[in-house]
Design an enzyme around this catalytic site. Structure first.
Site, short mmCIF file in Angstrom:
data_model
loop_
_atom_site.label_atom_id
_atom_site.label_comp_id
_atom_site.label_asym_id
_atom_site.label_seq_id
_atom_site.Cartn_x
_atom_site.Cartn_y
_atom_site.Cartn_z
N ASP A 1 0.83 -1.21 0.00
CA ASP A 1 0.00 0.00 0.00
C ASP A 1 0.87 1.27 0.00
OD1 ASP A 1 -1.44 -2.23 0.83
OD2 ASP A 1 -2.74 -1.11 2.17
N GLU B 1 -7.53 -10.48 -5.03
CA GLU B 1 -7.30 -11.64 -4.16
C GLU B 1 -8.47 -12.62 -4.20
OE1 GLU B 1 -4.35 -9.50 -0.92
OE2 GLU B 1 -6.51 -9.47 -0.58
N LYS C 1 -12.14 -8.26 -6.51
CA LYS C 1 -12.09 -7.55 -5.23
C LYS C 1 -11.68 -6.09 -5.41
CE LYS C 1 -9.84 -7.82 -0.67
NZ LYS C 1 -8.80 -8.48 0.12
N GLN C 2 -10.71 -5.84 -6.26
CA GLN C 2 -10.17 -4.50 -6.44
C GLN C 2 -9.51 -4.41 -7.80
OE1 GLN C 2 -7.15 -5.30 -3.18
NE2 GLN C 2 -5.96 -3.86 -4.39
#
Length: 783
Positions: free
Chosen positions: A361, A490, A602-603
């Site tokens: 991150d 993920e 998920k993203q």
């Protein structure tokens, strides 16, 4: 959970006390200064749901790994930032009855986080079981200019009749982490002491021997005539890891008694262990000597400086305004860049989830914020943090069977991998790409090419060595492959040829060879030093070029969509909008097997790569992939909405950009994911800043120039933000389709505004208009 916080441009306000929301509020109203942080726990005793949390940066514990079953290569521990000395505690008794909001009738409760000055206020009126009524007002902060100091002003007023009060300020190190794998406590006591005017504790961790010393002093004042005296009796208390004192006195009806509590918290990371206790005492007494008002004024001045250089102002949308300031505020509370041994945990100082460790991150989301809002040395220190862990990263690769190269950990405190899920630890190797991209991002933004010779090239070379060994060449497909990975999404594990992973690996290899050629010419001594240190050969460089050129980057020929992984289009593709809402969130409603077989993301995954390498792809390519992948993305990662907001803005999808902005910016304020009680999503807050500055502001750096293509949602009357760039300090204001850039700094700024190159001198300004026919912010305009 429905929103319950008041909308205010500069404050977070909670009115009315709801025990079911208390842990969420403890996260949201957290305070910190980069050195320590404190959840918004009550000073007085509280028997309801609460996560007590006081945290010291860099003080951690290697909690033994707990997994269902062990696999070779698992780390032995999961590192955790420790719940440290509870320094805020003040027990209160009114005529023998303990003040506890879980057992009292509470009225007029208000909790306010003032983001302009970095203070937390709380007030309420409580009626106890003995029918005594009391008014309490408190204000506390952790000092920005004096990082080891925390201060509380706590006022108790008996309502309607006199009362015998007992105030017990204390320090308690007999604390535990809620996320302890084996429910053990992590601290051993060294010393505790108390007198009629102080209390102190000193503790050490059971492993690694981190030491923390806390020292408390106080002042007591009563409302009324200036020369009025009041009698106080003091009784001292101490036991293992605990020290405090009880102050007994009589308060007349409606007379306010105010306790000023000054605490110094110091650690062995910054001071010699044998001098800790003395240092804590010196600092606490110095704070007392300076006084509450002076400390508060210096706090206000320090925060004013932060806002002066990095505020974002939105007119016409108070909800959006509050949200972005809250995100900026939490980021400044979490990391200051003064210490290159520190990094940024996904929850900052607001909770214990994820252990407070460092993830990718930082490189992917946080560095851009600090590049634009702080001295370049802050972002440089984040990169030096990784350089100092390079040898550990090489050890991590060796533990997994690699003969050379570096694999940076997915989760770490000291450079050693400490994550214990196999699909993350072994497969989510794309984190190496984020490290390389952060180096590129830093050098492009700052122009600090010296960093490459000193630190960056060596890291890039070891990352490239890892990719060289991790790929395999397929004769059948005529390409290099990367098998058995987990991408940013993920919700797919152990897949082959994740497009993002392959793309970032190929880019890293290409970038490393480019830097090698540049350094060989421009910094020959630095280049020779790295080559000699790590034994780099021309054959390796040639191999890296070959891999980068022939890496498999799968694309569907019919649709022009990049394939997230081999066989992705074999899945049943059903947009999220067509799912029964009862299925959401799928991570709470579906089995893991069903999630892994589904198309749901998920993203940002492919889109993460298109964002990072945006200069490599045209708008049509970005649009095709966005239109395919966003509708099947469930955004169940806090890191997802920001990337989608930025790309949507670039594509001219203004409503989608705004929707995603609100989702990322108010994630914790509105508790979208129903998990804010674990702590705020600090690293995604950096993504929120990106969604404004890089999304609505269109900020990029290309060829040493700061590129701006601003626009704003229709509901915003104006948008204004500030960024630093190579000695310039730019204020960018967007209003009515027109953008004005003012250079408030000391250096000239090389800009590209709406496609036109402008060299903006210090003290000057320039305006431009977005061409309404251009469609997307990438279009040219008039300057």
């Amino acid at each position: 959970m429905k929103p319950y916080l008041k909308v205010n441009e500069w404050r977070i306000i909670e009115e009315g006390f709801d025990p079911e929301r208390n842990e969420v509020s403890e996260s949201v109203f957290s305070i910190g200064n980069g050195y320590m942080g404190q959840r918004a726990n009550f000073e007085e005793r509280y028997g309801g749901p609460s996560l007590q949390g006081s945290y010291m940066a860099g003080v951690y514990y290697p909690d033994k790994t707990r997994v269902g079953w062990w696999k070779n290569g698992y780390p032995e521990y999961f590192a955790k930032v420790l719940n440290s000395v509870n320094w805020i505690g003040i027990d209160v008794e009114i005529d023998g009855e303990t003040l506890d909001l879980s057992a009292a009738t509470v009225e007029d409760f208000a909790r306010t986080l003032d983001m302009r000055e970095g203070t937390l206020c709380r007030s309420f009126t409580a009626t106890l079981s003995n029918n005594k009524k009391v008014r309490v007002e408190s204000l506390r902060f952790v000092s920005v200019p004096f990082k080891e100091i925390g201060v509380i002003r706590y006022t108790v007023t008996p309502i309607g009749e006199a009362a015998q009060l007992k105030l017990t300020p204390y320090l308690d190190a007999d604390v535990a982490n809620k996320d302890s794998n084996y429910d053990e406590k992590f601290w051993d006591g060294i010393a505790q002491d108390s007198g009629v005017d102080y209390a102190s504790v000193e503790v050490r961790t059971k492993k690694l021997d981190f030491r923390v010393a806390s020292h408390m002093v106080y002042e007591l004042a009563a409302s009324g005539e200036a020369d009025q005296e009041f009698h106080v009796e003091a009784e001292t208390h101490k036991r293992d890891k605990f020290a405090g004192l009880t102050l007994s006195l009589r308060a007349e009806a409606d007379q306010s008694i105010t306790l000023y509590k000054y605490v110094a918290n110091v650690t062995s990371r910054d001071h010699e262990p044998e001098k800790l206790a003395v240092k804590a005492q010196e600092l606490a007494e110095k704070a007392l000597e300076g006084g509450f008002d002076a400390l508060l004024e210096s706090q206000r001045e320090a925060w004013a400086a932060k806002w002066r250089d990095g505020d974002i102002a939105i007119e016409g949308d108070e909800t959006a305004q509050q949200a972005i300031r809250f995100n900026i505020f939490q980021l400044h509370q979490t990391y200051t860049g003064e210490d290159d041994r520190l990094n940024i945990g996904p929850k900052g100082f607001t909770g214990e989830k994820y252990g407070g460790s460092t993830y990718w991150d930082t490189e992917a989301y946080c560095i851009p914020f600090y590049l634009s809002t702080a001295d370049p040395g802050v972002a440089r220190n984040l990169l030096i943090y990784r350089y100092k862990h390079l040898e550990k990263a090489k050890e991590n690769a060796a533990k997994l069977g690699f003969s050379k190269g570096a694999l940076y950990p997915m989760v770490t405190m000291n450079g050693e991998e400490c994550h214990n899920e196999w699909e993350i630890t072994f497969e989510e190797i794309h984190r190496n790409g984020a490290i390389a991209y952060a180096i590129y991002n830093y050098v492009e933004y700052t122009g600090d090419t010296a960093y490459l010779g000193e630190y960056g090239f060596e890291v890039l070379a070891e990352l490239s060595r890892f990719w060289e060994e991790r790929v395999n060449y397929s004769e059948r497909r005529g390409a290099y492959l990367i098998l058995g990975v987990t991408g940013p999404n993920e919700y797919e594990n152990n897949v082959n040829n994740n497009w993002y992973t392959n793309r970032m690996a190929a880019w890293t290899l290409e970038y490393t060879t480019d830097i090698a050629r540049t350094l060989k010419t421009e910094q020959p001594d630095a280049y020779a030093a790295v080559v000699g240190k790590i034994g780099l050969t021309d054959g390796e460089l040639a191999k890296w070029s070959d891999i980068s050129e022939r890496m498999l980057l799968a694309e569907d020929a019919e649709s022009g969509v990049f394939l997230q992984q081999d066989g992705f289009l074999d899945k049943d593709i059903l947009p999220v909008a067509e799912l029964d809402p009862s299925n959401l969130p799928i991570n709470q409603k579906w089995s893991w097997d069903r999630i892994l077989r589904s198309c749901y993301i998920k993203q940002a995954d492919v889109l993460q790569g298109l964002f990072f390498l945006g200069d490599r792809y045209d708008l049509d390519t970005k649009r095709r992939n966005f239109d395919f992948y966003e509708p099947i993305t469930v955004h169940e990662s806090s890191l997802s909405p920001c990337v989608h907001s930025i790309l949507a803005g670039e594509l001219g999808y203004t409503e989608k950009a705004y929707e995603m902005y609100l989702r990322t910016s108010r994630l914790d304020l509105d508790n979208y994911n129903n998990d804010t009680e674990d702590g705020c999503h600090t690293t995604s807050m950096a993504g929120t800043w990106m969604s404004v500055v890089q999304g609505f502001g269109g900020l990029r750096v290309r060829g040493g120039r700061l590129v701006l293509n601003p626009f704003s949602p229709e509901s915003w009357t104006s948008l204004s933000f500030k960024v630093g760039f190579r000695g310039a300090r730019l204020k960018v204001t967007v209003s009515g389709g027109k953008t004005t850039v003012e250079n408030e700094g000391a250096e000239s700024a090389a800009l590209t505004l709406y496609g036109r190159e402008v060299d903006l001198p210090a003290g000057d300004s320039v305006s431009g208009e977005r061409d309404p026919q251009a469609g997307a912010p990438e279009g040219v305009g008039r300057v």
